[in-house]
Design an enzyme around this catalytic site. Structure first.
Site, short mmCIF file in Angstrom:
data_model
loop_
_atom_site.label_atom_id
_atom_site.label_comp_id
_atom_site.label_asym_id
_atom_site.label_seq_id
_atom_site.Cartn_x
_atom_site.Cartn_y
_atom_site.Cartn_z
CB SER A 112 -0.96 -0.05 1.19
OG SER A 112 -1.87 0.99 1.09
CG HIS A 113 0.18 3.64 3.32
ND1 HIS A 113 -0.66 2.56 3.44
CD2 HIS A 113 0.69 3.84 4.55
CE1 HIS A 113 -0.68 2.14 4.69
NE2 HIS A 113 0.13 2.90 5.39
CG ASP A 276 -2.56 4.09 -1.65
OD1 ASP A 276 -3.26 4.04 -2.68
OD2 ASP A 276 -2.57 3.21 -0.78
CG ASP A 278 -2.66 -0.40 -2.68
OD1 ASP A 278 -2.57 0.73 -2.16
OD2 ASP A 278 -3.35 -1.32 -2.18
CG ASP A 280 -6.01 0.92 -1.36
OD1 ASP A 280 -5.11 1.77 -1.18
OD2 ASP A 280 -6.05 -0.17 -0.76
NE ARG A 281 -3.92 3.92 2.93
CZ ARG A 281 -3.45 4.08 4.16
NH1 ARG A 281 -2.98 5.24 4.55
NH2 ARG A 281 -3.44 3.07 5.00
CE LYS A 375 -7.56 2.00 1.84
NZ LYS A 375 -7.30 0.71 2.48
C1 G16 Z 1 -5.24 -0.69 5.28
C2 G16 Z 1 -6.65 -1.15 5.47
C3 G16 Z 1 -7.51 0.00 5.93
C4 G16 Z 1 -6.93 0.62 7.18
C5 G16 Z 1 -5.49 1.03 6.94
C6 G16 Z 1 -4.80 1.49 8.20
O1 G16 Z 1 -5.17 0.23 4.24
O2 G16 Z 1 -7.19 -1.66 4.28
O3 G16 Z 1 -8.78 -0.48 6.17
O4 G16 Z 1 -7.67 1.74 7.58
O5 G16 Z 1 -4.77 -0.08 6.46
O6 G16 Z 1 -4.76 0.43 9.10
P1 G16 Z 1 -3.92 0.51 10.43
O7 G16 Z 1 -4.47 1.70 11.18
O8 G16 Z 1 -4.15 -0.79 11.11
O9 G16 Z 1 -2.48 0.77 10.05
P2 G16 Z 1 -4.06 0.13 3.12
O10 G16 Z 1 -4.30 1.30 2.24
O11 G16 Z 1 -2.76 0.18 3.88
O12 G16 Z 1 -4.29 -1.20 2.48
#
Ligand code: G16
Length: 542
Positions: A112-113, A276, A278, A280-281, A375
């Site tokens: 992800s990010h 971000d 991937d 999704d953000r 997302k």
């Molecule tokens: C993932 C999850 C999200 C979550 C985020 C932060 O996002 O898919 O639902 O809100 O992590 O999670 P945490 O607070 O546990 O670090 P992504 O964009 O990283 O796949």
């Protein structure tokens, strides 16, 4: 020929908030990837001859893992694999491909990010046939399997060329290398009023989109510049790079600083956005105004009916618990249900599948709808654009009107990153131990109305997820929430979510840090952050 290879379990392959995330060298340990992929397959039933979607955000190690996953999928008995050209599929695009082609499921390679590169982060997660992240029932089974695994199976075959769109054979499995953008762009075109958006850009509307050298570049260029006619150069950092240009592909005010600064200039574009690693953000910034993800969810929900795909209205709205209550007020006004879930997109899946919610969102810059089961960064951007095209007002004017109608939920998240895990757990345990005695006490002049450890009862499958974050609610509707991140790869990250509701029309234009000052100090006192973690200030404020 299928090889069966003996292996021994690793004890640290428990999927977190969103799949297994570790540093690349960690993933490069012998059989580390193979053990996890085999454990996924061993936890599933009935995929013989069916389709598996595989793609990732293009980060370092993506290509190697795709080859391994393909050969293992062929050995496991999948009939077909669909892979994005060059191994690329944004997370929402992968979700769409799974749904559109009725695949059995998908493997998404992304952290992800988090940053990418030879010493940075990598991740693997499994999505089910509805296109969404596997629910806890499956991730628990995968983890259990990783603890007992003794062998994995892999097809002994040379690597495939995934850079050209084509159909290939891998043993008895067919591999379709697909255009990663086409199906997704078509879906967006079915939801939004592209002619109106085209007209808006043709009329001189200016936008800056920062793809952060990550996966959304090709998607944003095709949709915004090629299909909607936004000026060339609207998409910045549009080429996906394995190390994201050395940056964190995290669309927040720290890592998307450049975009933020552009949007704060006097002659800034009308609209700024970023996505971000991937895809999704999302980050939404109007000229001179940052819109918090929680406000963005509320604004999108209140105005969604202006886009053709949502003209019939919303069935319900869902948000994660730490996300502000701004969307709750919209749901109330619309007369629809609001669902409060734990952090993690996987918790929205049942609500979307059951038709209970149409739009979902999280404070962590995620917003999406029932069009896929992830997302979706560009979706949020396009819905914003559609609303701007209909309302013909600035982002600032729209936000202001929204706050005047519903009141404003001032909101910030403070992250303390890479802290000692034992200290972080100690802090949470100490808070948990005090929950029962907090109500009625006063902190920084605020009276505690209630305090609990959030537990979610899924209204669709009846499952319960406990210990999902400590909530301290104050009289008047303000609150602080504490939880440990489930996505980090080194030490622990403490997240403190701070929120104040303000309905007084004279107090709707305060600086967030001023509006939240007493709550910030209450959070520090309550959790003893500095004495327990040694940190006197958060690393990131979003
Ligand atoms: C993932 C999850 C999200 C979550 C985020 C932060 O996002 O898919 O639902 O809100 O992590 O999670 P945490 O607070 O546990 O670090 P992504 O964009 O990283 O796949």
């Amino acid at each position: 020929m299928i090889k069966t290879v003996a292996t021994t379990p690793y004890d640290d392959q428990k999927p977190g908030t969103s799949g297994l995330r570790k540093k690349v060298p960690h993933f490069q340990r012998p059989n580390y990837v193979e053990n996890f992929v085999q454990s996924i397959f061993d936890s599933l039933e009935g995929f013989e001859g069916k389709t598996l979607v595989i793609g990732g955000d293009g980060r370092y190690f993506n290509r190697e893992v795709i080859q391994i996953a393909l050969k293992m999928a062929a050995a496991a008995g999948f009939g077909k694999a669909m892979v994005g050209q060059g191994g690329i599929l944004s997370t929402p695009a992968a979700s769409n491909v799974i749904r559109k082609y009725g695949a059995f499921g998908g493997i998404i390679l992304s952290a992800s990010h988090n940053p990418g590169g030879p010493t940075e982060d990598f991740g693997i997660k499994y999505n089910t046939g509805n296109g969404g992240p596997a629910p806890e029932k499956i991730t628990d089974a995968i983890y259990a399997r990783t603890r007992t695994i003794t062998e994995y199976r892999v097809l002994d075959a040379p690597d495939l060329d995934l850079d050209a769109i084509s159909t290939l054979a891998l043993g008895s499995m067919r591999v379709e290398v697909i255009d990663p953008v086409a199906d997704y762009a078509e879906l967006m075109e079915s939801l939004f009023d592209f002619p109106a958006l085209k007209a808006m850009f043709a009329g001189g509307f200016r936008m800056a989109f920062d793809a952060m050298s990550a996966v959304t570049g090709p998607y944003a260029t095709e949709i915004l510049e090629n299909r909607l006619g936004a000026a060339r150069g609207t998409v910045r950092n549009g080429t996906p790079l394995p190390d994201f240009g050395g940056h964190h592909p995290d669309p927040n005010l720290v890592h998307a600083r450049e975009l933020h600064d552009v949007m704060m200039e006097e002659n800034a574009p009308d609209f700024g956005a970023a996505s971000d690693g991937d895809g999704d953000r999302n980050l939404i910034i109007g000229r001179g105004i940052f819109v918090t993800p929680s406000d963005s969810l509320a604004l999108l929900a209140a105005n969604a009916h202006m886009a053709p795909g949502y003209a019939a209205g919303l069935a319900g709205i869902a948000r994660s618990m730490p996300t502000s209550g701004a969307a709750d007020r919209v749901a109330e006004k619309l007369g629809i249900n609001l669902y409060e879930t734990p952090t993690g997109w996987k918790f929205f899946g049942n609500l979307l599948d059951a038709g209970l919610a149409t739009i979902c969102g999280e404070e962590s810059a995620g917003t999406g709808s029932n069009h896929v089961r992830e997302k979706d960064g560009l979706w949020a951007v396009l819905l914003w654009l559609n609303i701007l095209a209909v309302r013909k007002q600035s982002v600032r004017a729209i936000a202001k009107e929204h706050w005047e109608t519903y009141g404003r939920n001032y909101y910030a998240r403070h992250d303390y990153e890479g802290i000692d895990s034992a200290a972080a757990n100690g802090l949470v345990d100490a808070l948990r131990a005090r929950l029962a005695t907090l109500p009625g006490t006063t902190l920084s002049g605020l009276v505690v109305a209630a305090a609990d450890d959030f537990a979610y009862h899924d209204p669709v499958d009846g499952s319960t997820s406990a210990n999902q974050g400590i909530r301290v609610l104050f009289e008047g509707g303000s609150r602080v929430v504490f939880r440990l991140s489930g996505t980090g790869t080194s030490g622990a990250t403490l997240r403190v979510y701070i929120e104040r509701y303000e309905a007084d029309p004279a107090k709707l234009a305060q600086a967030t840090e001023v509006a939240l000052a007493d709550l910030i100090s209450a959070a520090e006192t309550l959790a003893e952050i500095s004495s327990r973690t040694g940190r006197t200030a958060p690393d990131v404020i979003t």
